[in-house]
Design a protein around this motif. Structure first.
Motif, PDB file in Angstrom:
ATOM      1  N   GLY A 245       0.800  -1.221   0.000  1.00 13.60           N
ATOM      2  CA  GLY A 245       0.000   0.000   0.000  1.00 13.60           C
ATOM      3  C   GLY A 245       0.830   1.268   0.000  1.00 13.60           C
ATOM      4  N   ILE A 246       2.034   1.195  -0.505  1.00 15.82           N
ATOM      5  CA  ILE A 246       2.907   2.373  -0.548  1.00 15.82           C
ATOM      6  C   ILE A 246       2.458   3.316  -1.658  1.00 15.82           C
ATOM      7  CG2 ILE A 246       5.269   3.166  -0.975  1.00 15.82           C
ATOM      8  CD1 ILE A 246       6.273   0.562   0.241  1.00 15.82           C
ATOM      9  N   ASP A 247       2.312   4.564  -1.334  1.00 10.62           N
ATOM     10  CA  ASP A 247       1.897   5.576  -2.301  1.00 10.62           C
ATOM     11  C   ASP A 247       3.084   5.924  -3.200  1.00 10.62           C
ATOM     12  OD1 ASP A 247       0.988   7.757  -3.718  1.00 10.62           O
ATOM     13  OD2 ASP A 247       0.396   8.927  -1.953  1.00 10.62           O
ATOM     14  N   PRO A 248       2.930   5.794  -4.520  1.00  8.98           N
ATOM     15  CA  PRO A 248       4.053   6.124  -5.410  1.00  8.98           C
ATOM     16  C   PRO A 248       4.437   7.593  -5.356  1.00  8.98           C
ATOM     17  CG  PRO A 248       2.051   5.814  -6.673  1.00  8.98           C
ATOM     18  CD  PRO A 248       1.746   5.365  -5.276  1.00  8.98           C
ATOM     19  N   LEU A 249       3.538   8.438  -4.814  1.00 12.63           N
ATOM     20  CA  LEU A 249       3.825   9.871  -4.738  1.00 12.63           C
ATOM     21  C   LEU A 249       4.385  10.261  -3.375  1.00 12.63           C
ATOM     22  CD1 LEU A 249       0.642  11.301  -6.532  1.00 12.63           C
ATOM     23  CD2 LEU A 249       2.809  10.516  -7.513  1.00 12.63           C
ATOM     24  N   GLY A 250       4.442   9.307  -2.447  1.00 14.24           N
ATOM     25  CA  GLY A 250       4.970   9.602  -1.120  1.00 14.24           C
ATOM     26  C   GLY A 250       6.475   9.398  -1.037  1.00 14.24           C
ATOM     27  N   ASP A 251       7.021   9.650   0.137  1.00 11.75           N
ATOM     28  CA  ASP A 251       8.476   9.541   0.312  1.00 11.75           C
ATOM     29  C   ASP A 251       8.963   8.108   0.141  1.00 11.75           C
ATOM     30  OD1 ASP A 251       8.739  12.229   0.741  1.00 11.75           O
ATOM     31  OD2 ASP A 251       8.592  12.090   2.926  1.00 11.75           O
ATOM     32  N   ARG A 252       8.214   7.126   0.687  1.00  7.43           N
ATOM     33  CA  ARG A 252       8.634   5.727   0.556  1.00  7.43           C
ATOM     34  C   ARG A 252       8.582   5.301  -0.911  1.00  7.43           C
ATOM     35  NH1 ARG A 252       5.233   2.026   4.402  1.00  7.43           N
ATOM     36  NH2 ARG A 252       6.778   0.473   3.660  1.00  7.43           N
ATOM     37  N   GLY A 253       7.536   5.739  -1.612  1.00  5.89           N
ATOM     38  CA  GLY A 253       7.437   5.421  -3.028  1.00  5.89           C
ATOM     39  C   GLY A 253       8.547   6.067  -3.827  1.00  5.89           C
ATOM     40  N   ALA A 254       8.901   7.305  -3.441  1.00  5.51           N
ATOM     41  CA  ALA A 254       9.966   8.020  -4.149  1.00  5.51           C
ATOM     42  C   ALA A 254      11.291   7.283  -4.053  1.00  5.51           C
ATOM     43  CB  ALA A 254      10.110   9.433  -3.583  1.00  5.51           C
ATOM     44  N   ARG A 255      11.564   6.684  -2.888  1.00  7.41           N
ATOM     45  CA  ARG A 255      12.825   5.954  -2.726  1.00  7.41           C
ATOM     46  C   ARG A 255      12.869   4.729  -3.646  1.00  7.41           C
ATOM     47  NH1 ARG A 255      12.133   7.638   2.729  1.00  7.41           N
ATOM     48  NH2 ARG A 255      11.020   5.727   3.292  1.00  7.41           N
ATOM     49  N   VAL A 256      11.737   4.043  -3.789  1.00  5.27           N
ATOM     50  CA  VAL A 256      11.674   2.879  -4.679  1.00  5.27           C
ATOM     51  C   VAL A 256      11.871   3.323  -6.126  1.00  5.27           C
ATOM     52  CG1 VAL A 256      10.227   1.001  -5.553  1.00  5.27           C
ATOM     53  CG2 VAL A 256      10.176   1.590  -3.121  1.00  5.27           C
ATOM     54  N   ILE A 257      11.157   4.377  -6.509  1.00  5.44           N
ATOM     55  CA  ILE A 257      11.220   4.876  -7.888  1.00  5.44           C
ATOM     56  C   ILE A 257      12.629   5.353  -8.229  1.00  5.44           C
ATOM     57  CG2 ILE A 257      10.379   6.633  -9.493  1.00  5.44           C
ATOM     58  CD1 ILE A 257       8.294   4.557  -8.916  1.00  5.44           C
ATOM     59  N   ASP A 258      13.202   6.146  -7.336  1.00  2.88           N
ATOM     60  CA  ASP A 258      14.528   6.707  -7.617  1.00  2.88           C
ATOM     61  C   ASP A 258      15.588   5.612  -7.748  1.00  2.88           C
ATOM     62  OD1 ASP A 258      13.403   9.165  -7.586  1.00  2.88           O
ATOM     63  OD2 ASP A 258      14.123   9.732  -5.595  1.00  2.88           O
ATOM     64  N   ASP A 259      15.478   4.590  -6.915  1.00  3.85           N
ATOM     65  CA  ASP A 259      16.433   3.485  -7.009  1.00  3.85           C
ATOM     66  C   ASP A 259      16.320   2.800  -8.369  1.00  3.85           C
ATOM     67  OD1 ASP A 259      18.305   1.429  -5.865  1.00  3.85           O
ATOM     68  OD2 ASP A 259      16.557   0.155  -6.220  1.00  3.85           O
ATOM     69  N   LEU A 260      15.064   2.587  -8.830  1.00  5.28           N
ATOM     70  CA  LEU A 260      14.862   1.941 -10.129  1.00  5.28           C
ATOM     71  C   LEU A 260      15.348   2.819 -11.270  1.00  5.28           C
ATOM     72  CD1 LEU A 260      11.305   0.386  -9.566  1.00  5.28           C
ATOM     73  CD2 LEU A 260      13.507  -0.812  -9.676  1.00  5.28           C
ATOM     74  N   VAL A 261      15.118   4.125 -11.178  1.00  5.52           N
ATOM     75  CA  VAL A 261      15.575   5.045 -12.223  1.00  5.52           C
ATOM     76  C   VAL A 261      17.099   4.956 -12.371  1.00  5.52           C
ATOM     77  CG1 VAL A 261      15.869   7.482 -12.825  1.00  5.52           C
ATOM     78  CG2 VAL A 261      13.640   6.653 -12.050  1.00  5.52           C
ATOM     79  N   HIS A 262      17.798   4.942 -11.269  1.00  2.00           N
ATOM     80  CA  HIS A 262      19.254   4.869 -11.340  1.00  2.00           C
ATOM     81  C   HIS A 262      19.721   3.519 -11.885  1.00  2.00           C
ATOM     82  CE1 HIS A 262      19.104   8.504  -8.858  1.00  2.00           C
ATOM     83  NE2 HIS A 262      20.376   8.693  -9.221  1.00  2.00           N
ATOM     84  N   ARG A 263      19.014   2.451 -11.554  1.00  2.00           N
ATOM     85  CA  ARG A 263      19.392   1.136 -12.082  1.00  2.00           C
ATOM     86  C   ARG A 263      19.191   1.095 -13.599  1.00  2.00           C
ATOM     87  NH1 ARG A 263      19.980  -3.007  -8.229  1.00  2.00           N
ATOM     88  NH2 ARG A 263      19.476  -2.326  -6.094  1.00  2.00           N
ATOM     89  N   PHE A 264      18.057   1.636 -14.073  1.00  2.42           N
ATOM     90  CA  PHE A 264      17.801   1.651 -15.517  1.00  2.42           C
ATOM     91  C   PHE A 264      18.799   2.557 -16.230  1.00  2.42           C
ATOM     92  CE2 PHE A 264      13.851  -0.424 -14.577  1.00  2.42           C
ATOM     93  CZ  PHE A 264      13.471  -1.046 -15.763  1.00  2.42           C
ATOM     94  N   ALA A 265      19.102   3.718 -15.646  1.00  2.00           N
ATOM     95  CA  ALA A 265      20.056   4.645 -16.266  1.00  2.00           C
ATOM     96  C   ALA A 265      21.430   3.995 -16.399  1.00  2.00           C
ATOM     97  CB  ALA A 265      20.146   5.923 -15.426  1.00  2.00           C
ATOM     98  N   GLU A 266      21.802   3.228 -15.384  1.00  8.43           N
ATOM     99  CA  GLU A 266      23.106   2.566 -15.421  1.00  8.43           C
ATOM    100  C   GLU A 266      23.155   1.516 -16.528  1.00  8.43           C
ATOM    101  OE1 GLU A 266      25.685  -0.363 -12.493  1.00  8.43           O
ATOM    102  OE2 GLU A 266      24.469   1.248 -11.597  1.00  8.43           O
ATOM    103  N   VAL A 267      22.092   0.716 -16.639  1.00  5.78           N
ATOM    104  CA  VAL A 267      22.056  -0.340 -17.652  1.00  5.78           C
ATOM    105  C   VAL A 267      21.980   0.247 -19.051  1.00  5.78           C
ATOM    106  CG1 VAL A 267      20.663  -2.234 -18.578  1.00  5.78           C
ATOM    107  CG2 VAL A 267      21.099  -2.091 -16.118  1.00  5.78           C
ATOM    108  N   LEU A 268      21.232   1.333 -19.212  1.00  6.40           N
ATOM    109  CA  LEU A 268      21.004   1.913 -20.532  1.00  6.40           C
ATOM    110  C   LEU A 268      21.977   3.041 -20.857  1.00  6.40           C
ATOM    111  CD1 LEU A 268      17.085   2.051 -20.451  1.00  6.40           C
ATOM    112  CD2 LEU A 268      18.543   0.295 -21.456  1.00  6.40           C
TER     113      LEU A 268
END
Length: 320
Positions: A232-255
């Motif tokens: 039930g983590i809100d993607p717009l909240g702080d906990r959601g932001a940490r998940v999103i940001d981690d994934l963004v950096h992983r994708f940026a690194e691979v691509l």
């Protein structure tokens, strides 16, 4: 009592429980005519009239109209024929009442306003055939009629295989879901979204970003987002932001890209190609209307990811 016994209207009333005025009405209508009259001019009825009146009362209590009863009494129709036809009509009435009850429960539970209430009532009044035609029109209008050049048979077949079918005695949740579905399928913007995403699902082909990122990163992404959704983590909240940001950096690194706002928008666009929020809502509503159990593994995770990606600039520091 024998076949020669004659009864006055008052005696018929006592034996049948029908008011005198009702028997007089049936008599004047010719449904149960008097056998003779007394010297004083009062109507008298024989045993056959009594039996006709008892049958008439029974059939009336079962809801049959007087004209049909007259044909039964005159032996133009059998009781079995009339009972079968009336049972079918009663089934229809029961379904109508069940749908009305479901609408009332949906309104009471959800606090629907006057317009929503009228919409739900109007839609539930459609017959099963009319509801299926509504979906058929949506499928043809979205994917093209069968045999036409612009038709997408695989996508159309996928949607038809999961046709929403409102049961005879739906819950209030199913009625509300059907009303929302009916609005969706008539919306041209939604049809365009369905055209864009259904082809990917029907063909089973991966998105370009999935192929470019690789199976390992994609499996990690699905796992992390599914856990966030389940928690039930809100993607717009702080906990959601940490998940999103981690994934963004992983994708940026691979691509080999820069994990900035432009890259986040690019990722959102790529994931939206096969997982539009309104289309995913359509499938969820279909599950509800059909009374299907929602399988967690089939709940789309990309809409959560896209919402977080669209939220703006990163709010957490890059992972170390």
């Amino acid at each position: 009592m024998d076949a020669t016994t004659l009864y006055s209207i008052g005696e018929l009333s006592r034996r049948t429980g029908l008011p005198v005025r009702t028997i007089r009405f049936y008599s004047d209508a010719g449904v149960v005519a008097p056998t003779t009259r007394s010297p004083a001019g009062y109507r008298l009825y024989d045993l056959d009239a009594l039996h006709r009146l008892e049958l008439l009362r029974t059939l009336r209590e079962l809801g049959m109209d007087l004209a049909t009863i007259q044909r039964v009494l005159d032996r133009e129709l059998s009781v079995a024929e009339v009972a079968a036809a009336h049972a079918d009509a009663t089934d229809v009435q029961i379904r109508v009442l069940q749908l009305r009850r479901s609408v009332l429960r949906a309104v009471a539970r959800g606090g629907a306003g006057p317009e929503e209430t009228k919409l739900m009532h109007r839609l539930t009044q459609l017959s099963g055939e009319e509801r299926r035609r509504l979906i058929d029109d949506f499928v043809e209008g979205t994917f093209g009629a069968s045999g036409t050049a612009d038709a997408d048979p695989a996508a159309a077949a996928m949607v038809r295989a999961a046709t929403p079918d409102l049961p005879d005695d739906p819950s209030g949740e199913q009625v509300a879901a059907w009303a929302e579905l009916a609005e969706l399928v008539g919306d041209e913007d939604f049809r365009a979204r369905m055209r864009r995403t259904a082809g990917h699902r029907a063909a089973g082909r991966p998105l370009d970003i999935e192929s470019e990122a690789g199976e390992e990163l994609m499996e990690f992404t699905r796992q992390k987002v599914a856990e966030a959704v389940e928690s039930g983590i809100d993607p717009l909240g702080d906990r959601g932001a940490r998940v999103i940001d981690d994934l963004v950096h992983r994708f940026a690194e691979v691509l080999a890209r820069t994990p900035d706002t432009r890259f986040r928008d690019w990722m959102a666009e790529r994931f939206e190609e096969a997982h539009d929020p309104r289309v995913d809502r359509y499938w969820r509503l279909v599950w509800i209307v059909n009374g299907w159990q929602v399988v967690p593994d089939l709940v789309p995770v990309y809409p959560w990811l896209v919402q977080g990606l669209r939220s703006g600039r990163p709010r957490t520091s890059p992972r170390g």
